[in-house]
Scaffold this motif. Structure first.
Motif, PDB file in Angstrom:
ATOM      1  N   PRO A  56       1.112  12.393  -3.454  1.00  0.00           N
ATOM      2  CA  PRO A  56       1.578  12.339  -1.941  1.00  0.00           C
ATOM      3  C   PRO A  56       0.945  11.182  -1.162  1.00  0.00           C
ATOM      4  O   PRO A  56       0.217  10.407  -1.700  1.00  0.00           O
ATOM      5  CB  PRO A  56       0.689  13.603  -1.384  1.00  0.00           C
ATOM      6  CG  PRO A  56       0.372  14.334  -2.500  1.00  0.00           C
ATOM      7  CD  PRO A  56       0.420  13.399  -3.865  1.00  0.00           C
ATOM      8  N   GLU A  57       1.909  10.725  -0.325  1.00  0.00           N
ATOM      9  CA  GLU A  57       1.399   9.456   0.707  1.00  0.00           C
ATOM     10  C   GLU A  57      -0.021   9.320   1.012  1.00  0.00           C
ATOM     11  O   GLU A  57      -0.612  10.826   1.283  1.00  0.00           O
ATOM     12  CB  GLU A  57       2.195   9.357   1.818  1.00  0.00           C
ATOM     13  CG  GLU A  57       2.196   8.074   2.605  1.00  0.00           C
ATOM     14  CD  GLU A  57       3.123   7.798   3.552  1.00  0.00           C
ATOM     15  OE1 GLU A  57       2.811   7.157   4.433  1.00  0.00           O
ATOM     16  OE2 GLU A  57       4.340   8.249   3.180  1.00  0.00           O
ATOM     17  N   GLY A  58      -0.623   8.541   0.871  1.00  0.00           N
ATOM     18  CA  GLY A  58      -2.068   8.495   1.347  1.00  0.00           C
ATOM     19  C   GLY A  58      -3.124   8.682   0.108  1.00  0.00           C
ATOM     20  O   GLY A  58      -4.379   8.469   0.258  1.00  0.00           O
ATOM     21  N   THR A  59      -2.522   8.914  -1.133  1.00  0.00           N
ATOM     22  CA  THR A  59      -3.356   9.154  -2.176  1.00  0.00           C
ATOM     23  C   THR A  59      -3.735   7.894  -2.777  1.00  0.00           C
ATOM     24  O   THR A  59      -2.853   6.851  -3.018  1.00  0.00           O
ATOM     25  CB  THR A  59      -2.591  10.103  -3.289  1.00  0.00           C
ATOM     26  OG1 THR A  59      -2.415  11.328  -2.811  1.00  0.00           O
ATOM     27  CG2 THR A  59      -3.489  10.156  -4.498  1.00  0.00           C
ATOM     28  N   THR A  78       3.594   1.696  -6.804  1.00  0.00           N
ATOM     29  CA  THR A  78       3.430   3.239  -7.349  1.00  0.00           C
ATOM     30  C   THR A  78       1.857   3.172  -7.958  1.00  0.00           C
ATOM     31  O   THR A  78       1.470   4.288  -8.123  1.00  0.00           O
ATOM     32  CB  THR A  78       4.415   3.647  -8.392  1.00  0.00           C
ATOM     33  OG1 THR A  78       4.378   2.969  -9.552  1.00  0.00           O
ATOM     34  CG2 THR A  78       5.567   3.670  -7.915  1.00  0.00           C
ATOM     35  N   ASP A  80      -2.002   1.463  -6.896  1.00  0.00           N
ATOM     36  CA  ASP A  80      -3.000   0.865  -6.204  1.00  0.00           C
ATOM     37  C   ASP A  80      -4.001  -0.256  -6.627  1.00  0.00           C
ATOM     38  O   ASP A  80      -4.001  -1.354  -6.421  1.00  0.00           O
ATOM     39  CB  ASP A  80      -3.704   1.745  -5.176  1.00  0.00           C
ATOM     40  CG  ASP A  80      -2.902   2.424  -4.104  1.00  0.00           C
ATOM     41  OD1 ASP A  80      -1.938   2.003  -3.461  1.00  0.00           O
ATOM     42  OD2 ASP A  80      -2.897   3.808  -4.477  1.00  0.00           O
TER      43      ASP A  80
END
Length: 153
Positions: A56-59, A78, A80
């Protein structure tokens, strides 16, 4: 490295060894999803990268891998941070040229070590503290052993 061997080595300890699998943890506020990838670029590793990408976004999405070549398999945006070793900085580096051999398909400057961006993915390659075991000379020149510290913020 070799999954079955390391599974045995870490048995009975609190260490979680990841072999082409993804775990999720919480550190403070952010959720962190970590993919541990095995040697080679096999189907199981690609499945783990896909699972990581579905976070999910923010992970925060991290990849830990022996070799940096997995960075070539990452879909831009995809992951970081991908952390790898394997190249030992080439063990022998020549001024103004860099490592003569890295046993990796990533660009030579990335394989030489340090923090780089490869197709939009941050990639950190450590020189590590060892050296190539497969008949290579047991020396280092301008590629000293290192252990990196990366702060995510």
């Amino acid at each position: 490295d070799d999954g079955p061997t390391l599974d045995e080595m870490f048995a009975g300890t609190p260490v979680t060894y990841l072999w082409n699998e993804v775990v999720e943890t919480q550190v403070g506020d952010p959720t962190i999803r970590i993919a541990g990838l095995g040697l080679g670029e096999g189907r199981e590793g690609r499945a783990a990268l896909a699972e990581l990408a579905s976070a999910p976004e923010g992970t925060v999405r991290l990849v830990l891998s022996h070799q940096p070549d997995w960075a070539l398999e990452v879909t831009p945006g995809t992951v970081d941070l991908l952390v790898a070793g394997h190249t030992h900085g080439g063990q022998i580096q020549v001024p103004f040229i860099g490592p003569l051999m890295t046993l990796s398909d990533v660009p030579r400057d990335v394989a030489a070590g340090g923090l780089h961006t490869l197709d939009g993915t941050p990639v950190y390659v450590s020189h590590g503290v060892g050296h190539e075991q497969q008949g290579a000379p047991q020396i280092r020149f301008l590629a000293p052993p290192d252990v990196g510290l990366i702060e995510l913020g």
